[in-house]
Motif scaffolding. Sequence first.
Motif, PDB file in Angstrom:
ATOM      1  N   SER A   1      -3.557 -42.910  14.550  1.00  0.00           N
ATOM      2  CA  SER A   1      -4.626 -42.545  15.606  1.00  0.00           C
ATOM      3  C   SER A   1      -4.466 -40.932  15.960  1.00  0.00           C
ATOM      4  CB  SER A   1      -4.917 -43.117  16.655  1.00  0.00           C
ATOM      5  OG  SER A   1      -3.414 -43.329  17.391  1.00  0.00           O
ATOM      6  N   PRO A   2      -5.421 -40.149  16.363  1.00  0.00           N
ATOM      7  CA  PRO A   2      -5.222 -38.811  16.696  1.00  0.00           C
ATOM      8  C   PRO A   2      -4.502 -38.610  17.982  1.00  0.00           C
ATOM      9  CG  PRO A   2      -7.364 -39.325  16.985  1.00  0.00           C
ATOM     10  CD  PRO A   2      -6.918 -40.246  16.256  1.00  0.00           C
ATOM     11  N   LYS A   3      -4.227 -39.817  18.893  1.00  0.00           N
ATOM     12  CA  LYS A   3      -3.480 -39.417  19.958  1.00  0.00           C
ATOM     13  C   LYS A   3      -2.645 -40.870  20.055  1.00  0.00           C
ATOM     14  CE  LYS A   3      -7.072 -37.339  22.788  1.00  0.00           C
ATOM     15  NZ  LYS A   3      -7.746 -37.340  24.227  1.00  0.00           N
ATOM     16  N   GLY A   4      -1.562 -40.483  20.811  1.00  0.00           N
ATOM     17  CA  GLY A   4      -0.540 -41.466  21.091  1.00  0.00           C
ATOM     18  C   GLY A   4       0.460 -41.244  22.087  1.00  0.00           C
ATOM     19  N   ALA A   5       1.493 -42.166  22.092  1.00  0.00           N
ATOM     20  CA  ALA A   5       2.570 -41.861  23.151  1.00  0.00           C
ATOM     21  C   ALA A   5       4.225 -42.456  22.808  1.00  0.00           C
ATOM     22  CB  ALA A   5       2.104 -42.536  24.537  1.00  0.00           C
ATOM     23  N   LEU A   6       4.948 -41.756  23.377  1.00  0.00           N
ATOM     24  CA  LEU A   6       6.319 -42.024  23.207  1.00  0.00           C
ATOM     25  C   LEU A   6       7.135 -42.409  24.581  1.00  0.00           C
ATOM     26  CD1 LEU A   6       8.997 -42.345  21.727  1.00  0.00           C
ATOM     27  CD2 LEU A   6       9.226 -39.973  21.910  1.00  0.00           C
ATOM     28  N   THR A   7       7.427 -43.300  24.525  1.00  0.00           N
ATOM     29  CA  THR A   7       8.495 -43.787  25.777  1.00  0.00           C
ATOM     30  C   THR A   7       9.739 -44.298  25.319  1.00  0.00           C
ATOM     31  OG1 THR A   7       7.775 -45.948  25.906  1.00  0.00           O
ATOM     32  CG2 THR A   7       6.581 -44.518  27.261  1.00  0.00           C
ATOM     33  N   GLY A   8      10.876 -44.314  26.253  1.00  0.00           N
ATOM     34  CA  GLY A   8      12.273 -44.939  25.563  1.00  0.00           C
ATOM     35  C   GLY A   8      13.384 -44.199  26.410  1.00  0.00           C
ATOM     36  N   SER A   9      14.439 -44.459  26.194  1.00  0.00           N
ATOM     37  CA  SER A   9      15.737 -44.081  27.073  1.00  0.00           C
ATOM     38  C   SER A   9      16.675 -43.615  26.065  1.00  0.00           C
ATOM     39  CB  SER A   9      15.788 -45.150  27.883  1.00  0.00           C
ATOM     40  OG  SER A   9      16.251 -46.307  27.128  1.00  0.00           O
ATOM     41  N   PHE A  10      17.856 -43.109  26.342  1.00  0.00           N
ATOM     42  CA  PHE A  10      19.281 -42.914  25.803  1.00  0.00           C
ATOM     43  C   PHE A  10      20.029 -43.109  26.505  1.00  0.00           C
ATOM     44  CE2 PHE A  10      15.878 -39.442  25.190  1.00  0.00           C
ATOM     45  CZ  PHE A  10      15.926 -39.296  24.027  1.00  0.00           C
ATOM     46  N   LEU A  11      21.109 -44.010  25.627  1.00  0.00           N
ATOM     47  CA  LEU A  11      22.297 -44.335  26.254  1.00  0.00           C
ATOM     48  C   LEU A  11      23.470 -43.131  26.301  1.00  0.00           C
ATOM     49  CD1 LEU A  11      24.491 -46.711  27.455  1.00  0.00           C
ATOM     50  CD2 LEU A  11      24.875 -46.934  24.878  1.00  0.00           C
ATOM     51  N   VAL A  12      24.130 -42.909  27.599  1.00  0.00           N
ATOM     52  CA  VAL A  12      24.921 -41.707  27.540  1.00  0.00           C
ATOM     53  C   VAL A  12      26.318 -42.271  28.269  1.00  0.00           C
ATOM     54  CG1 VAL A  12      25.190 -39.462  28.903  1.00  0.00           C
ATOM     55  CG2 VAL A  12      22.885 -40.167  28.368  1.00  0.00           C
ATOM     56  N   MET A  13      27.356 -41.770  27.862  1.00  0.00           N
ATOM     57  CA  MET A  13      28.645 -42.102  28.190  1.00  0.00           C
ATOM     58  C   MET A  13      29.376 -40.891  28.794  1.00  0.00           C
ATOM     59  SD  MET A  13      31.171 -42.287  25.192  1.00  0.00           S
ATOM     60  CE  MET A  13      32.644 -41.660  25.701  1.00  0.00           C
ATOM     61  N   GLU A  14      30.108 -41.176  29.867  1.00  0.00           N
ATOM     62  CA  GLU A  14      31.038 -39.975  30.455  1.00  0.00           C
ATOM     63  C   GLU A  14      32.271 -40.118  29.305  1.00  0.00           C
ATOM     64  OE1 GLU A  14      33.500 -38.804  34.445  1.00  0.00           O
ATOM     65  OE2 GLU A  14      32.382 -40.698  34.493  1.00  0.00           O
ATOM     66  N   GLU A  15      32.376 -38.811  29.243  1.00  0.00           N
ATOM     67  CA  GLU A  15      33.487 -38.532  28.217  1.00  0.00           C
ATOM     68  C   GLU A  15      34.677 -38.968  28.708  1.00  0.00           C
ATOM     69  OE1 GLU A  15      34.588 -37.022  24.065  1.00  0.00           O
ATOM     70  OE2 GLU A  15      32.863 -37.994  24.987  1.00  0.00           O
ATOM     71  N   PRO A  16      35.870 -39.468  28.102  1.00  0.00           N
ATOM     72  CA  PRO A  16      36.993 -40.006  28.765  1.00  0.00           C
ATOM     73  C   PRO A  16      38.079 -38.703  28.554  1.00  0.00           C
ATOM     74  CG  PRO A  16      36.918 -40.739  26.285  1.00  0.00           C
ATOM     75  CD  PRO A  16      35.274 -40.183  26.783  1.00  0.00           C
ATOM     76  N   THR A  17      39.054 -38.750  29.496  1.00  0.00           N
ATOM     77  CA  THR A  17      40.189 -37.858  29.523  1.00  0.00           C
ATOM     78  C   THR A  17      41.342 -38.496  28.822  1.00  0.00           C
ATOM     79  OG1 THR A  17      39.483 -36.772  31.648  1.00  0.00           O
ATOM     80  CG2 THR A  17      41.601 -36.429  30.958  1.00  0.00           C
ATOM     81  N   LEU A  18      41.433 -37.850  27.687  1.00  0.00           N
ATOM     82  CA  LEU A  18      42.606 -38.258  27.040  1.00  0.00           C
ATOM     83  C   LEU A  18      43.656 -37.479  26.579  1.00  0.00           C
ATOM     84  CD1 LEU A  18      40.385 -39.982  24.232  1.00  0.00           C
ATOM     85  CD2 LEU A  18      41.243 -41.361  26.121  1.00  0.00           C
ATOM     86  N   GLU A  19      44.776 -37.877  25.992  1.00  0.00           N
ATOM     87  CA  GLU A  19      45.976 -36.979  25.427  1.00  0.00           C
ATOM     88  C   GLU A  19      46.714 -37.951  24.712  1.00  0.00           C
ATOM     89  OE1 GLU A  19      49.133 -38.436  29.357  1.00  0.00           O
ATOM     90  OE2 GLU A  19      47.956 -36.427  29.248  1.00  0.00           O
ATOM     91  N   GLY A  20      47.717 -36.945  24.121  1.00  0.00           N
ATOM     92  CA  GLY A  20      48.679 -37.423  22.853  1.00  0.00           C
ATOM     93  C   GLY A  20      47.933 -38.201  21.840  1.00  0.00           C
TER      94      GLY A  20
END
Length: 278
Positions: free
Chosen positions: A211-230
């Motif tokens: 159709s000439p019209k439509g819509a998009l809905t949704g979401s994104f999964l986001v994480m906090e980046e860890p602090t790592l070493e070694g």
Amino acid sequence: ALARDMADAPRAMQRSLLRACRRLGPDWFPSAPANERLWGNGSYGSASELQPRLRQFLPEPLRAHVAATGHKPLVPWLRSSLRRSGGADTAAAPLASDELLSFLGEQCALAPCASSNEEAGLRVDAVSGFAGGDAAVTKEQYVFAYNLCFTNLGQRRLRVLSRQYDFREGAGAVATQIKSDQPEAAGVVGFTPLLEPGQSFGFGSGVVLRSPKGALTGSFLVMEEPTLEGKDLKMHEYMEQAELYIRHAYYKGLGTEQFYLPLGHLQFDSSVPCVSAR
């Protein structure tokens, strides 16, 4: 009579601009039209810099103001500046121009096909456009492109892991979905972008509707980046180069804080073209 008309012209322009401001609403911030050439591509940028695509379309007075003040609603400043000018020859008078009126008119048409939303210090801006041309409409199929941009407004390092989309036809029926448990949900255009504070990541994609019209809905999964070493840090750096699905599974299993960033309701309209389709 001619002199009177010439004297009234600046005030008429001012009134037209103020009407356009009312149509856009107090929270409006300009959007660049969607660019179909970004389809399948992604790149990083800085939240402190004016996006090159937006810079291309902004009239000069707005360009200077946005570059100086950042991503803040423009209508309050515009209305205040126009009312101060009163059509007179003041520092604000250059705002009252045919170029600005034309730009605001284009933004009014584009506004339903743009969205912005923020969650936990991460903002996502979106804009859609019809990928025009004769080849874009065949057998009742309409090709639309959309551009999205994530901006990290907080102090945490954040990584976008996956997406969930619902595409709908103009009448509301589901056209296609990307569900969170599907392999296709991993990343965005092949990236699992890590956003440092003040950093942005933009990408483009598209969809075919009936159709000439439509819509998009949704979401994104986001994480906090860890602090790592070694060894953990070395493994993390190694996994950043892994195949997308393996990389996605690794990140999800790290156990750091995760949250969902909803995508603001984004409309598709074949009367609103992509920039490269003009």
